[in-house]
Design an enzyme around this catalytic site. Structure first.
Site: not given
Ligand SMILES: *Cc1c(COP(=O)(O)O)cnc(C)c1O
Length: 352
Positions: A45, A96, A167, A192
């Site tokens: 961890r 999100y 983000d 993504k």
């Molecule tokens: C998908 C997404 C998240 C969350 O990501 P996960 O990997 O699904 O936890 C956060 N911010 C944005 C802009 C996203 O598209």
């Protein structure tokens, strides 16, 4: 150290083990919950050599110190953990939904005051930043693709001593480098575009400040949202082709956005002029959008985004999606297929 290299080169060249005879070219996957005693890591961890490659690449691309997490939401949760109990957060009205719910959870527990703003209204966001501890920006936003003036908002936030978080999932560091615009923290859902193949969940926090990165790392160790070594390997594998995937998908998105503006079923095209995402609103309302989503053959009807395959969904099919998102809004994630095949399938589905 690598400032002389272009980002398209860095995604290929960084995060590799030393060049020694018969050494592995790629950082191998290390499956280990524990290590022989005497070293700095000790337990699974606390660290894993597989994480280092991803953290080296993302840290360099963004220009800070990266810490890998098990998902994008684990990464955002770690960034939010830096706040005091009575913190004031400025957040986009539409962003999100998972991040929005993390803030709402804190707010409901009396641990935060959240002020929700239209991030395209730079004056309003800058004014709100003056009384905030953290300004959370997502730019472009998911799913409305609103774009924030990070530099102007960042200036106002800095004067007020507020942390600016961006983000950067939709832009990736190849299209937007928030630290150069005054941000303090960058978070990614590496699930993504970074990983890019819809087969892995992973997240990253990047900070400009080494002490803050250490706090984020301690949060990961204590709360345990550590990424699996295989997931990190796949994410790094995906990043190797990020520049070429982006180039192709962006060209496709640009072309499709232009054609969608002339499609009779389409009332509004939301496209920031860069990136691989488009959102459209239809004259035929949510029923028309559902019919279109069910009529595609090549495009995939699914959630998530940023893979090599083109996909779409009506966002309001999710009860958690913001009611500020139009009921008919279809979010399109444009992939790397042939653009004529994509258009043929999509335009026919929109006529359905
Ligand atoms: C998908 C997404 C998240 C969350 O990501 P996960 O990997 O699904 O936890 C956060 N911010 C944005 C802009 C996203 O598209």
């Amino acid at each position: 150290m690598h400032n002389d290299l272009a980002a398209a080169t860095k995604v290929v060249a960084l995060g590799r083990p030393p060049r020694v005879p018969d050494g592995s070219l790629n950082q191998p996957v290390t499956f280990a919950s524990t290590y022989h005693a005497g070293g700095p890591t000790g337990y699974g961890r606390e660290g894993n050599p597989s994480w280092q490659a991803l953290e080296d690449i993302l840290g360099d691309l963004e220009g800070g110190f990266a810490v890998a997490f098990s998902s994008g939401l684990a990464a955002s949760s770690a960034a939010i953990s830096l706040l005091r109990e009575d913190a004031v957060i400025v957040q986009p009205i539409s962003a999100y939904h998972g991040v929005t719910e993390q803030f709402a959870e804190r707010e409901a527990a009396g641990r935060t005051t959240v002020q929700r703003v239209d991030i395209t209204d730079t004056a309003a966001v800058s004014a709100a930043a003056g009384a905030a501890d953290m300004v959370w920006l997502e730019s472009p936003t998911n799913p409305k693709l609103d774009v924030a003036d990070i530099a102007t908002i960042g200036g106002a936030a800095r004067e007020a001593g507020a942390l600016v978080v961006v983000d950067n999932t939709f832009a990736t560091p190849l299209l937007q480098r928030p630290f150069e615009l005054g941000a303090d923290i960058v978070v990614h859902s590496a699930t993504k575009l970074l990983a890019g193949h819809s087969d892995v969940q992973c997240g990253v926090v990047v900070t400009r400040d080494a002490t803050m990165a250490e706090k984020i790392r301690e949060h990961r160790t204590l709360h345990g949202a550590i990424p699996g070594p295989m997931e990190v390997y796949l994410t790094v594998r995906g990043i190797r082709t990020l520049a070429v995937r982006l180039e192709r998908a962006q060209a496709n998105a640009r072309e499709l956005a232009a054609r969608l503006r002339d499609h009779l079923a389409v009332r509004l095209v939301r496209y920031p002029g860069f990136g691989t995402m488009i959102a459209i609103e239809l004259h035929t309302g949510p029923e028309g959008s559902d019919r279109a989503a069910e009529s595609v053959n090549l495009w995939v009807h699914m959630t998530s985004l940023g893979g090599v395959e083109s996909s779409l969904e009506r966002r309001r099919r999710w009860p958690a999606e913001s009611t500020t998102v139009d009921e008919s809004l279809l979010r399109l994630s444009v992939g790397i297929e042939d653009v004529e095949d994509l258009w043929a399938d999509l335009s026919k589905a929109l006529e359905a």
